[in-house]
Design a protein around this motif. Sequence first.
Motif, PDB file in Angstrom:
ATOM      1  N   ASP A 282       0.494  -1.237   0.048  1.00  0.00           N
ATOM      2  CA  ASP A 282       0.026   0.415   0.360  1.00  0.00           C
ATOM      3  C   ASP A 282       0.730   1.364  -0.386  1.00  0.00           C
ATOM      4  O   ASP A 282       0.930   2.674  -0.788  1.00  0.00           O
ATOM      5  CB  ASP A 282      -0.934  -0.170   1.215  1.00  0.00           C
ATOM      6  N   LEU A 283       1.647   1.193   1.022  1.00  0.00           N
ATOM      7  CA  LEU A 283       2.905   2.673   0.509  1.00  0.00           C
ATOM      8  C   LEU A 283       3.383   3.061  -0.545  1.00  0.00           C
ATOM      9  O   LEU A 283       3.373   3.883  -1.090  1.00  0.00           O
ATOM     10  CB  LEU A 283       4.094   2.262   1.898  1.00  0.00           C
ATOM     11  N   ILE A 284       4.425   1.636  -1.388  1.00  0.00           N
ATOM     12  CA  ILE A 284       4.502   1.386  -3.009  1.00  0.00           C
ATOM     13  C   ILE A 284       3.423   2.437  -3.807  1.00  0.00           C
ATOM     14  O   ILE A 284       3.478   3.401  -4.403  1.00  0.00           O
ATOM     15  CB  ILE A 284       4.670   0.513  -3.272  1.00  0.00           C
ATOM     16  N   TYR A 285       1.734   1.741  -3.114  1.00  0.00           N
ATOM     17  CA  TYR A 285       0.820   2.500  -4.062  1.00  0.00           C
ATOM     18  C   TYR A 285       1.047   3.704  -4.049  1.00  0.00           C
ATOM     19  O   TYR A 285       0.853   4.533  -5.157  1.00  0.00           O
ATOM     20  CB  TYR A 285      -0.223   1.578  -3.963  1.00  0.00           C
ATOM     21  N   GLN A 286       0.726   4.494  -2.744  1.00  0.00           N
ATOM     22  CA  GLN A 286       0.491   5.636  -2.445  1.00  0.00           C
ATOM     23  C   GLN A 286       1.832   7.133  -2.696  1.00  0.00           C
ATOM     24  O   GLN A 286       1.767   7.967  -3.426  1.00  0.00           O
ATOM     25  CB  GLN A 286       0.362   6.209  -0.980  1.00  0.00           C
ATOM     26  N   HIS A 287       3.021   6.297  -2.960  1.00  0.00           N
ATOM     27  CA  HIS A 287       4.027   7.265  -3.312  1.00  0.00           C
ATOM     28  C   HIS A 287       4.664   6.869  -4.692  1.00  0.00           C
ATOM     29  O   HIS A 287       5.287   7.491  -5.631  1.00  0.00           O
ATOM     30  CB  HIS A 287       5.366   6.777  -2.019  1.00  0.00           C
ATOM     31  N   CYS A 288       4.196   5.562  -5.124  1.00  0.00           N
ATOM     32  CA  CYS A 288       4.440   5.225  -6.280  1.00  0.00           C
ATOM     33  C   CYS A 288       4.028   4.823  -7.857  1.00  0.00           C
ATOM     34  O   CYS A 288       4.060   5.462  -8.949  1.00  0.00           O
ATOM     35  CB  CYS A 288       5.741   4.020  -6.567  1.00  0.00           C
TER      36      CYS A 288
END
Length: 176
Positions: free
Chosen positions: A39-45
């Motif tokens: 989820d963090l990768i989705y949000q940032h990338c």
Amino acid sequence: MIGLGDQNASFRVYVENRPKMPQYQQLFDCEAMQKGDIDLIYQHCGNGWRKLFNVYAKLLCVLDPTRFPFPTQASSWQQYRDQFLLQKASDTALLFDMPQLKPADTTIHLIAGRTHAKQLIERGLACQLHWLNEEFAIDPSNKVLVTPYFDYRQLSNEKIAFSAGLLKTLTCSLCT
């Protein structure tokens, strides 16, 4: 191995680029993801990474459960993605370097994208790819499969099913 997931994974997917987050630019080995990291990768990338993780989980969950354990570990591909994909002891990895091919190894090496596969061969990847069409290639002796990039438009559900069939043929010699 440089990437995300299980250091001992026998199912390895290779992509050209890393998530554009500082903690992933400095990787020197394979680092297991924790719940919530996807989820963090989705949000940032961005959406491209969401698609990649979704397609990876979808592919794992349509594989033959007599040859691969992934479909039996969760009730849906979404649950598999969120609870198992690329985590410690998941037997899955997303790698950003050159596949290390070893004779008689049972590891599956899936290269996401024709262009990436050709770049790896130019850099010295020692495998004999047999192109089945413009998008798929296979090297049964090294357990290498090239598929379209992990994106819904490039690797549709129909092509995911085709990939699953090719992966089954790669493992047939292991199960007899």
